[in-house]
Structure formats: C-alpha cells, structure tokens
Design a protein around this motif. Structure first.
Motif, PDB file in Angstrom:
ATOM      1  N   THR A  34       0.842  -0.943  -0.010  1.00  0.00           N
ATOM      2  CA  THR A  34       0.228   0.054   0.164  1.00  0.00           C
ATOM      3  C   THR A  34       0.740   1.387   0.026  1.00  0.00           C
ATOM      4  N   HIS A  48      -6.034   6.624 -11.598  1.00  0.00           N
ATOM      5  CA  HIS A  48      -6.708   4.986 -11.469  1.00  0.00           C
ATOM      6  C   HIS A  48      -5.650   5.000  -9.657  1.00  0.00           C
ATOM      7  N   THR A  50      -7.293   5.209  -6.343  1.00  0.00           N
ATOM      8  CA  THR A  50      -7.912   4.487  -6.068  1.00  0.00           C
ATOM      9  C   THR A  50      -8.322   2.775  -6.563  1.00  0.00           C
ATOM     10  N   TYR A  51      -8.332   2.754  -7.884  1.00  0.00           N
ATOM     11  CA  TYR A  51      -9.097   1.717  -8.230  1.00  0.00           C
ATOM     12  C   TYR A  51      -7.946   0.206  -8.110  1.00  0.00           C
ATOM     13  N   LEU A  53      -6.109   0.556  -5.289  1.00  0.00           N
ATOM     14  CA  LEU A  53      -5.336   0.397  -4.177  1.00  0.00           C
ATOM     15  C   LEU A  53      -7.148  -0.450  -3.855  1.00  0.00           C
ATOM     16  N   LEU A  54      -7.568  -0.510  -4.608  1.00  0.00           N
ATOM     17  CA  LEU A  54      -9.011  -1.291  -4.114  1.00  0.00           C
ATOM     18  C   LEU A  54      -9.130  -2.764  -4.640  1.00  0.00           C
ATOM     19  N   SER A 119      -9.570  -0.061 -14.335  1.00  0.00           N
ATOM     20  CA  SER A 119     -11.098   0.590 -13.857  1.00  0.00           C
ATOM     21  C   SER A 119     -12.689   0.659 -14.564  1.00  0.00           C
ATOM     22  N   GLY A 156     -17.372   8.798  -5.643  1.00  0.00           N
ATOM     23  CA  GLY A 156     -16.571   7.340  -5.896  1.00  0.00           C
ATOM     24  C   GLY A 156     -16.136   7.306  -7.988  1.00  0.00           C
ATOM     25  N   LEU A 159     -13.717   9.342  -8.409  1.00  0.00           N
ATOM     26  CA  LEU A 159     -11.938   9.246  -8.030  1.00  0.00           C
ATOM     27  C   LEU A 159     -12.237   7.918  -8.482  1.00  0.00           C
ATOM     28  N   LEU A 160     -13.139   7.686  -9.784  1.00  0.00           N
ATOM     29  CA  LEU A 160     -12.103   6.398 -10.323  1.00  0.00           C
ATOM     30  C   LEU A 160     -11.883   7.047 -11.717  1.00  0.00           C
ATOM     31  N   CYS A 199     -13.860  16.167  -2.683  1.00  0.00           N
ATOM     32  CA  CYS A 199     -12.488  15.255  -2.947  1.00  0.00           C
ATOM     33  C   CYS A 199     -11.759  15.374  -4.125  1.00  0.00           C
ATOM     34  N   LEU A 203      -7.181  15.316  -6.381  1.00  0.00           N
ATOM     35  CA  LEU A 203      -7.203  14.341  -7.867  1.00  0.00           C
ATOM     36  C   LEU A 203      -6.706  15.290  -9.670  1.00  0.00           C
TER      37      LEU A 203
END
Length: 468
Positions: A34, A48, A50-51, A53-54, A119, A156, A159-160, A199, A203
C-alpha cells in the motif's frame, strides 16, 4: 435478468484473451505494498489510484490469476446492467427499462471491458449508480441519507476517473426540471456537489501535473473524430448504428428524462473533445465508455416505442445479438487486449519454461515496446527466477511504471553461460531490437544458439562464446 445476461455474456471466454499491457500495469501496481502504491501515485497514474488500491485488497484475498483480476470488472458491468434497467423503469416504464438493460448487456464493448482488469467497467457502474441514487434522492428530497448516498456515489465516480464527472451536466438537466416545483433542490444539490468537488480537487491537481507524461501520444481530435469515435466506444459499427438509430426513435411524454439521457450520451463526448484542443488531448474511446448506459436507455425507450408487444421487442433484441456476434467473437480473440500489436507472452514464457536451465539470465526488449517484460514474467512459473541482466532498478523500487537500465551494459554482464533474449517482432537478427549499447555488449561475448518466433515476438537463446 439484465444482471444475469451481462454476467453470463461477459463471463463467456473470460480468460480467452491474454493480459494486455494496461492489465499488466494493474498486475504490477496491485502487487506492490500500500505504501509503494501511494508513493507511485505521487509520481504517475494518480487518476487510477482508487482502482489500484481496491484491486490491491482484492488480489490480497483472491490472488492474481487472470480470472481473479478480471472478475471485479465482470461484476461491475453486470451491476451496471441492473442499474440501467432500474433507471429505465423509473424514467420510461418497465418494458423500456428491461430493454435498456438487455441492450446494454449485448454491447460488445461491455463484454470487452468487463473482461479487462482496468477501471473502465467500474466507472460505468459508478456513473449509473450515481444516476440511480439521484433519482431516489429526488423521490424524497427531504432525506439527507439519500442525498448522502448520491454524494458518495458521485465522489466515487471522480475518484475512479475524473473525466466521468462530465456526467454532472446531465444530472443538472434532471434537477432543473424538478427544481421548478421545489426551489430548495438547488441548495441541496450544491450541498451534495461541494464534497464531490473537495474530493476531486487534489486528484485534479496531481493528475494535471502528470498528464503530459501519460497522454502525450494521444492526437488532437478533428471534427471527424467527434463522429467516428462512436464505432470504437461501442466496439461495433453495427452495434453503434443500431443503438443510435433506436435512440433517435425514443419517445416519452416526459421530456426531462429524455433530455437527461441525451445529455448523458452526448455532452461528455463534446466536453472532452473541446478540452482536447489545448496542451493535452483526452479524446480516447475508453474514457467515454460511461456514456453507453445512456445510449442503452434511449435505445430501450425507442425499442419500446416501436414494439407493441414483448414478442416483437424480443425479436429485435435477438436480431441485434446475432448482428453483433462477430464483434463479440472478436472481443475474445487471444490478442484483443493488445490490439493492434499482438504479443504472445504465454507462448514465449512456455518456450523458456521448456528449455530453461539453472543459472540462465534474461534480457528484455525495452527499447521498442512496453511491458513485454511484465507479460512474459506473468506467464512464467513464479518459482522460475532469472537475473535481468541490464536491469538496475525495477519500477517498484523507484515508485514508477518504467524500469531503469544499466548505463554501461558491458559492466552489467557477469559471464552467465546462457542468456534468454526476448524481443518484439521477428527480425532475423533479434539483437537489433534492443538498445545499441546492450546489443554491442552481448555480441562481444555471446553468440546466438537458436531463435524461435511466436506471435509478435522472438525468443532467442544466447550462449557464451567460451562455452559455445
């Protein structure tokens, strides 16, 4: 039904295509810690993040097989198909809703990107979910929970993929129609959008500092590009033509929903096209995939308008499925994810696995291609380790996507008895594919034992002249 149809169609042939370059980037990123992912995002690919990290969490639980890495995208397009049907039901009635969900599921582009570890499928789901949650908020404007759910979904989206926030003007069309009766909707909308902007702002700033390095190769679009891009967005000329024709036939006594869907389908493309005439062009078909649900909604409404019964609607849907079958088949070809430059990483890895001996080293062509090394490494057995002769720093160790190679190649050779050389193309002399300094260093000490061509690549075994 749309969920099952989308999941079934996308799941068919899920592993038929080899991992593409972008998917290999995903594999590289999600297998970092991480902390390493966050450090890399400060340098590159922040949009990218957020993608990654998920998917890092997902791979930690389920591994990094092809099925595991692509399965979240499959679930995303299936969920998007359900959301499309629910939106259609709310705006245009049950027949239009089901037709829209089915049409979305039948699109070749949905199968293509539902089978990719990137993503874009998630973005389609996030946009449709945000739109559905906005409709629910408008059903009960006094509920802070519903507005909160919409805010989270829209955050979301940003962030994606930041470009997908161009859905907001379409949402404002819908809000504007309702606000005539309830002026309080404007401040509630502002309250919902402010956290989204907060948010997205970091970014945007970080991505702006990186975009020149990542999208320098995307050409500035002309007027024809604005028209021709739809064939690529739909991944099917026939599919695009059929859905656009049905969308033109869309009819409803409620004009606001039609305008909302039309704005969703067209405005993002226009906004991205306009913004691509500055320093950087963002005009890529994958960035506009989130408009497909809107086209499906309009087409489903058009189909419901011209078909007086389910039998007629079903017949049209079956006809469209048959027409797009060749494109669906093309989406599952072995090298589709690396088109138009196919590279058979698996075949190259199989050659090495078969003839490998302990102590072998490897040299990858990093001069003419990107991720050839990652592709071969993915398909090699995990316990088969070879020294990468000219590699001085891996992308992971320097928090980048690109490796650093030895500035003095001759000094990096350690007298290995055998070296595998993997290059793009099928040149009779594979050494011409790598950097001149590396080629000269290898020629001085090694001779070619044999070469084998696979699709798009050449696997060559070099042996030291003292042992040849």
């Amino acid at each position: 039904m749309p969920f099952a149809l989308a999941a079934g169609l996308t799941g068919y042939g899920l592993t038929d295509s080899l991992l593409g370059r972008d998917e290999l980037v995903t594999w590289d990123m999600v297998n970092r810690s991480t902390g390493q992912i966050l450090a890399t995002l400060h340098n590159v690919d922040a949009v990218h993040g957020t993608y990654y990290l998920l998917m890092h969490a997902w791979v930690g639980l389920f591994g990094d097989s092809v099925v595991s890495m692509r399965l979240p995208s499959l679930f995303a397009v299936a969920g998007a198909a359900s959301a499309v049907a629910l939106i259609g039901n709310r705006l245009f009635g049950s027949r239009a809703g089901i037709a829209a969900g089915v049409l979305f599921s039948l699109l070749p582009a949905v199968s293509r990107y539902g089978q990719e570890a990137r993503s874009y499928a998630w973005v389609m789901l996030a946009v449709t979910l945000a739109t559905l949650l906005l409709l629910r908020a408008l059903d009960n404007p006094r509920s802070p929970w519903r507005w909160g759910a919409y805010t989270l979904a829209l955050a979301g989206v940003g962030l994606l993929h930041l470009i997908a926030l161009s859905i907001v003007p379409a949402h404002l069309f819908l809000l504007g129609a309702r606000a005539r009766r309830d002026r309080a909707l404007w401040w509630k909308t502002a309250a919902a959008l402010l956290p989204v902007a907060a948010c997205a702002a970091p970014l945007v700033l970080l991505g702006r500092s990186q975009v020149q390095r990542q999208l320098y190769w995307v050409p500035e679009p002309d007027v024809w590009a604005l028209v021709s891009i739809w064939q690529d967005v739909f991944a099917s000329a026939l599919g695009a033509g059929a859905l656009i024709a049905l969308a033109v036939l869309a009819r409803s006594h409620r004009k606001a929903p039609l305008l909302t869907c039309a704005a969703w389908a067209l405005l993002p493309c226009l906004l991205v096209w306009l913004s691509s005439h500055g320093d950087v062009s963002y005009f890529r078909n994958v960035y506009l995939l989130f408009t497909l649900p809107a086209w499906a909604l309009l087409a489903g409404t058009g189909l419901a308008a011209i078909c007086g019964s389910w039998k007629a609607a079903t017949a049209l849907l079956v006809a469209l499925a048959v027409l797009t079958l060749p494109d669906q088949n093309r989406m599952r070809q072995p090298f589709e994810h690396d088109a138009p430059v196919p590279l058979d990483y698996a075949a190259a890895a199989d050659v090495i696995r078969t003839y490998h001996q302990p102590g072998d080293a490897v040299v990858y062509d990093r001069e003419n291609t990107w991720k050839l090394d990652g592709g071969v490494q993915y398909y090699l057995p995990r316990d088969l380790k070879m020294r990468d002769v000219f590699l001085t720093s891996t992308p992971r160790s320097i928090n980048q996507l690109y490796a650093l190679e030895c500035p003095a190649p001759a000094l990096c050779l350690r007298g290995e008895r055998r070296i595998w050389l993997l290059t793009q193309g099928n040149d009779p002399d594979p050494l011409t594919a790598i950097a001149q300094g590396e080629a000269d260093a290898l020629r001085a000490q090694y001779t070619t034992s044999w070469s084998r061509a696979v699709t798009g690549m050449t696997v060559t075994l070099l042996v030291h002249k003292d042992t040849a």
